[in-house]
Design an enzyme around this catalytic site. Structure first.
Site, mmCIF file in Angstrom:
data_model
loop_
_atom_site.group_PDB
_atom_site.id
_atom_site.type_symbol
_atom_site.label_atom_id
_atom_site.label_comp_id
_atom_site.label_asym_id
_atom_site.label_seq_id
_atom_site.Cartn_x
_atom_site.Cartn_y
_atom_site.Cartn_z
ATOM 1 N N ASP A 63 0.816 -1.230 0.000
ATOM 2 C CA ASP A 63 0.000 0.000 0.000
ATOM 3 C C ASP A 63 0.847 1.276 0.000
ATOM 4 O OD1 ASP A 63 -2.126 -1.730 0.223
ATOM 5 O OD2 ASP A 63 -2.888 -0.947 2.103
ATOM 6 N N CYS A 96 -4.769 -5.459 -2.684
ATOM 7 C CA CYS A 96 -3.630 -6.326 -2.362
ATOM 8 C C CYS A 96 -3.652 -7.680 -3.055
ATOM 9 C CB CYS A 96 -3.555 -6.543 -0.852
ATOM 10 S SG CYS A 96 -3.270 -5.048 0.116
ATOM 11 N N ASP A 331 2.391 -3.157 -4.129
ATOM 12 C CA ASP A 331 1.282 -3.905 -4.719
ATOM 13 C C ASP A 331 0.159 -3.001 -5.202
ATOM 14 O OD1 ASP A 331 0.493 -3.159 -2.165
ATOM 15 O OD2 ASP A 331 -0.281 -5.133 -1.598
#
Length: 523
Positions: A63, A96, A331
């Site tokens: 993140d 994710c 990600d």
């Protein structure tokens, strides 16, 4: 109205009694599969040892916002400044588990079947059911003779229905942390370590980032002693919420606040999609919570920055630095107040889809930049190209190796696919009511299904609600002016026709479709 859903493989529910067979099975016959030689166990392979091939160290943050790179000085100095920055690197599904599955498989989420972080079409259980964990870049690099390792975060919900100590095939050394609130909090978590489940407690040495870095250094030392080329995937949990800093970083940056860019807490306007118009401006209390989370995030990144230096020094001390491709990326991105959205991802906006990508390695010009349109679907193909691995024909990305070495002819993509599916009954996984009820209540519970494309200068999105967005990123980088409501029907039809083939593309057809010149009209 957008009513299409992409075609993807569906498999029956895997019975527990068949788990062992399912772990080693190939994908369903409706997907093309690899001819990877059989592994005798997750940590062994029948393939001859690779010697002299370049190593690959792949470091993945969780993140990480593009603007937070300023708080990673060692990453910038040791990787970016000594290598290349991809200035147009994106993720297709800014969440994710879908993003990580795409990285491992080289397929878009509409083909992996992992559309969200949980639910029937999300998380580890969906990946396991569809066979995505049985054949990944780990298997393919092992087939090329590499020692392979994965440490840290694997997939959301891992190990799920596969069992308490499940490890996927394809990894010589495994240290994956079962998904839990404690793993994200960096203390009192478990790690499945080469067949055993190990518990880490509350000591400073148990801090997650520290533990995974220790695994990584030991792996490098072991394989160097064997004169064995290696592929290592090191996945930190930072700066994912709750964003727990290492003890020495708890009081750093006391006055830092989330960047007040033009889109920060901007007022609603009639041109926004309906789901966004419902989001109110953030209150002073909410703004304070967002700023507090921001400080925790950048504090948690300090351990990552130090540990990247440790990995770098390990490679240098072992004489492997010049023969190693060292990659640092994330990600997905993260929003912190942009467009009034307090804390999360999942949107098609730059804050969530546009992420940092740095690489240093053999033949890469220090301090160089590339504008090539690239993304997470390209990683498996790129790793395979570096290591001489034979990948299956499912691959929907392209190798970036030529881009890294300045070959402009290899830059053929003209647009990058964006896709998102709702996650029924689940709020954003980064906004846990147990850790921050204020943020949990403020972030939209879900965002409608959408498909879109990001080109070199424009972003176009279609929601299944009928809303559309069109932004000129070159002149409107903060995406404040949605041009779609004012564009002609002919312009919108042109964009629609361009997008449709990409929504359900499979294999090499994806590479054909995204190499076609996109529309340029905005009116």
């Amino acid at each position: 109205m957008l009513t299409r859903r992409s075609t993807r493989v569906t498999a029956g529910v895997v019975a527990i009694v068949l788990l062992a067979a399912a772990c080693s099975s190939s994908k369903s016959s409706s997907k093309k599969t690899t001819t990877t030689p059989p592994s005798t166990a997750s940590g062994s392979t029948t393939t001859p040892i690779a010697r002299g091939k370049p190593n690959i160290v792949f470091v993945l943050a969780d993140d990480l916002d593009l603007r937070e790179i300023s708080y990673l000085p060692s990453v910038r100095r040791l990787v970016a400044a000594q290598g290349m920055t991809l200035d147009n690197y994106f993720v297709s599904n800014s969440l994710c588990c879908p993003s990580r599955t795409t990285m491992l498989r080289g397929e878009y989420a509409h083909d992996t079947g992992v559309e969200a972080n949980s639910g029937a079409s999300g998380g580890f259980n969906a990946a396991f059911q569809h066979g995505d964990t049985a054949e990944t870049i780990g298997n393919w690099m092992q087939s090329a003779g590499y020692a392979t390792a994965l440490f840290g975060k694997f997939l959301n919900g891992y190990p799920g229905k596969a069992g308490r100590t499940y490890e996927p095939t394809g990894w010589t050394d495994w240290g994956g942390a079962p998904d839990s609130p404690q793993a994200y909090a960096e203390y009192n978590y478990d790690v499945i370590r080469n067949g055993k489940r190990i518990h880490y407690g509350k000591k400073n040495t148990d801090y997650g980032t520290t533990v995974y870095t220790g695994y990584a250094k030991n792996f490098i030392q072991t394989e160097v002693q064997k004169q064995q080329s290696f592929f290592m995937y090191l996945a930190y949990f930072a700066p994912h919420q709750p964003a727990t800093p290492a003890p020495r970083d708890l009081k750093k940056f006391p006055t830092a606040i989330a960047p007040r860019i033009p889109s920060y807490n901007v007022a609603s306007n009639p041109d926004e999609p309906a789901w966004l118009r419902k989001v109110p401006k953030m209150s002073p209390t909410l703004i304070g919570e967002v700023d507090a989370l921001y400080r925790r995030r950048i504090r948690s990144l300090q351990a990552v920055d130090r540990d990247v230096t440790q990995i770098y020094n390990e490679l240098k001390g072992d004489g492997q630095l010049d023969n190693t491709y060292f990659i640092f990326t994330s990600d997905n991105g993260f929003h912190l107040g942009e467009h009034r959205l307090p804390a999360g991802k999942r949107t098609p906006y730059e804050d969530d889809i546009h992420v940092p990508f740095f690489i240093r390695g053999p033949g890469i010009t220090p301090g160089s930049h590339s504008n090539a349109m690239a993304g997470n679907v390209d990683l498996a193909e790129t790793f395979g190209a570096i290591g001489g691995a034979k990948l299956p024909s499912i691959e929907e990305g392209r190798s970036l190796l030529g881009v890294f070495h300045g070959d402009d002819a290899s830059d053929t993509r003209k647009a990058y696919l964006l896709e998102h599916w709702p996650e029924p009954g689940a709020s954003d996984d980064d906004v846990n009511p147990a850790t921050n009820g204020v943020l949990a209540a403020a972030e939209p519970a879900d965002i409608p299904q959408y498909y879109g494309v990001r080109t070199g200068k424009l972003t176009y999105v279609e929601y299944d609600t009928g809303d559309r967005e069109l932004y000129d990123i070159a002149t409107d980088p903060y995406e404040l002016h949605n041009l779609a409501p004012h564009a002609s029907k002919a312009t919108l039809d042109e964009w629609h026709r361009y997008l449709v083939p990409l929504e359900t593309c499979h294999g090499e057809q994806c590479v054909v479709d995204d190499a076609k010149p996109p529309p340029t009209a905005t009116h």
